[in-house]
Design an enzyme around this catalytic site. Structure first.
Site, PDB file in Angstrom:
ATOM      1  CD  GLU A 154       4.528   6.347   3.176  1.00 39.98           C
ATOM      2  OE1 GLU A 154       3.624   5.809   2.527  1.00 39.98           O
ATOM      3  OE2 GLU A 154       5.530   6.854   2.648  1.00 39.98           O
ATOM      4  CE  LYS A 213       6.465   3.555   2.104  1.00 36.37           C
ATOM      5  NZ  LYS A 213       6.052   3.050   0.806  1.00 36.37           N
TER       6      LYS A 213
HETATM    7  C1  5MM Z   1       5.369   5.644  -4.969  1.00 34.04           C
HETATM    8  O1  5MM Z   1       5.098   6.887  -4.343  1.00 34.04           O
HETATM    9  C2  5MM Z   1       4.028   6.862  -3.403  1.00 34.04           C
HETATM   10  C3  5MM Z   1       2.873   7.653  -3.833  1.00 34.04           C
HETATM   11  O2  5MM Z   1       3.092   9.002  -3.892  1.00 34.04           O
HETATM   12  P1  5MM Z   1       1.927  10.023  -4.386  1.00 34.04           P
HETATM   13  O3  5MM Z   1       0.661   9.709  -3.668  1.00 34.04           O
HETATM   14  O4  5MM Z   1       2.517  11.352  -4.002  1.00 34.04           O
HETATM   15  O5  5MM Z   1       1.790   9.876  -5.848  1.00 34.04           O
HETATM   16  C4  5MM Z   1       4.590   7.210  -2.002  1.00 34.04           C
HETATM   17  O6  5MM Z   1       3.592   7.297  -1.028  1.00 34.04           O
HETATM   18  C5  5MM Z   1       5.522   6.117  -1.630  1.00 34.04           C
HETATM   19  O7  5MM Z   1       4.816   4.919  -1.430  1.00 34.04           O
HETATM   20  C6  5MM Z   1       6.327   6.398  -0.378  1.00 34.04           C
HETATM   21  O8  5MM Z   1       6.579   7.766  -0.168  1.00 34.04           O
HETATM   22  C7  5MM Z   1       7.650   5.701  -0.507  1.00 34.04           C
HETATM   23  O9  5MM Z   1       8.214   6.051  -1.727  1.00 34.04           O
HETATM   24  P2  5MM Z   1       9.702   6.578  -1.760  1.00 34.04           P
HETATM   25  O10 5MM Z   1       9.889   7.024  -3.195  1.00 34.04           O
HETATM   26  O11 5MM Z   1       9.790   7.705  -0.777  1.00 34.04           O
HETATM   27  O12 5MM Z   1      10.544   5.392  -1.396  1.00 34.04           O
END
Ligand code: 5MM
Length: 341
Positions: A178, A220
């Site tokens: 990602e 991702k």
């Molecule tokens: C769920 O959020 C994930 C973890 O974030 P932190 O490590 O900052 O707590 C994040 O990595 C998430 O899996 C991805 O960014 C995709 O989430 P979104 O909200 O952007 O769809």
């Protein structure tokens, strides 16, 4: 390494009609989400909330191919004592785990970060595999701003992603790779496109050097969108076409599937744009979702920490999962969105 087995898992994670629930919020992030709905971030509340998602049977069975967990969650048991990993598996979904340790300031690169977590990763992967994980996730963050991103930030993050991905495959775990180009700021869609192309090309070069097998991974990425504060926003069709163009220029066809992050788009925007891409078609990968906020915002608001609201929260989650499942097939419409809601 069993590449056929890795490919089977990566293909199942991105199977048409289904997508991934990103429920891997770290302690700080889940606290922020709970603060917004007036819920205290205790271990029990986090368990109850995530259990309600994983027990949303219809959504999990029909639309959620896999769930990304946080370290705490992969070790937790449901209220009845069943490990949450088993609840996910019983719903026909695949458990996975976030293994990065977060984005930290990159020395001599103000405003930029490097994702840490490589030290001791092999041992942690072995433990996570024993706990039931079949795939992993590592998120690199690329910020756009005046004078950034720098070569240093892109190269360091791409290198770390590749080292992580190789370690995962060595341990027979599918890596979700990602590299997120953030939508924070007032930059144009053209700038997002240029930075995302640079980032993806660097990531795939590093994956090659690290001997990562593309058939056994999932990408991702972000979609190509203007910065959230950019005065000129873009229609969904333009976002879809630009995103596909960048992916076609950067992602080899050996990659089985691409699962987008939502990155701060609204729930319906994230669905509409995924749908628009799948309507355009003509690409070699399955395009699906790996959404955190765009799947969870509605159930969090509906739940608000109250047991009486569990069914409403599950209905809200099921609705978003259903809409995004249709979008993976290019079969979502604004009319279905309204009718089904
Ligand atoms: C769920 O959020 C994930 C973890 O974030 P932190 O490590 O900052 O707590 C994040 O990595 C998430 O899996 C991805 O960014 C995709 O989430 P979104 O909200 O952007 O769809």
């Amino acid at each position: 390494m069993d590449l056929a087995a890795l490919n089977k898992v990566a293909t199942a994670m991105t199977t048409p009609g289904k997508g991934i629930l990103a429920a891997d919020e770290s302690g700080g992030t889940i606290k922020k989400r709970f603060d917004a709905i007036g819920v205290e971030s205790t271990e029990e509340n986090r368990r109850d909330y995530r259990e309600l998602l994983f027990r949303s049977e219809k959504a999990m069975h029909n639309r959620i191919s896999g769930v990304i967990l946080f370290d705490e969650t992969i070790r937790q048991k449901a209220a009845d004592g069943t490990p949450l990993v088993k609840v996910i598996e019983a719903a026909g979904s695949i458990p996975g785990i976030k293994v990065d340790k977060g984005a930290k300031p990159l020395p001599f690169c103000p405003g930029e970060t490097i994702t840490e977590g490589l030290d001791g990763l092999r041992e942690r992967l072995i433990e996570y595999r024993e706990l039931g994980a079949k795939f992993c996730k590592w998120r690199a963050v690329i910020d756009i701003g005046p004078g950034i991103p720098s070569h240093d930030a892109i190269n360091a993050n791409a290198h770390a992603l590749a080292r992580y991905a190789a370690l995962c495959q060595e341990q027979d775990l599918v890596p979700i790779v990602e590299p997120e180009v953030l939508m924070d700021g007032d930059h144009t869609i053209e700038r997002c496109e240029a930075v995302t192309e640079w980032t993806l090309k660097t990531v795939f070069q590093e994956l090659y050097y690290a001997k990562v097998k593309l058939e056994g991974m999932v990408l991702k990425p972000n979609m190509i969108v203007p910065g959230a504060e950019c005065a000129t926003q873009a229609p969904d069709q333009e976002i879809a076409e630009r995103t596909i163009r960048v992916l076609k220029n950067c992602v080899p066809s050996a990659v089985p599937g691409i699962a987008f992050l939502s990155g701060g788009q609204s729930d319906v925007e994230a669905t509409a744009r995924l749908d628009a891409m799948n309507r355009v078609g003509g690409f070699p990968w399955h395009l699906t979702f790996s959404y955190g906020r765009a799947l969870q915002h509605a159930p969090q608001v509906a739940w608000a920490g109250k047991t009486d609201n569990v069914s409403a929260a599950q209905a809200a989650f099921s609705h978003r999962a259903e809409m995004n499942g249709l979008a993976t097939l290019g079969k979502w419409t604004p009319e279905i969105e309204k009718k089904a809601a």
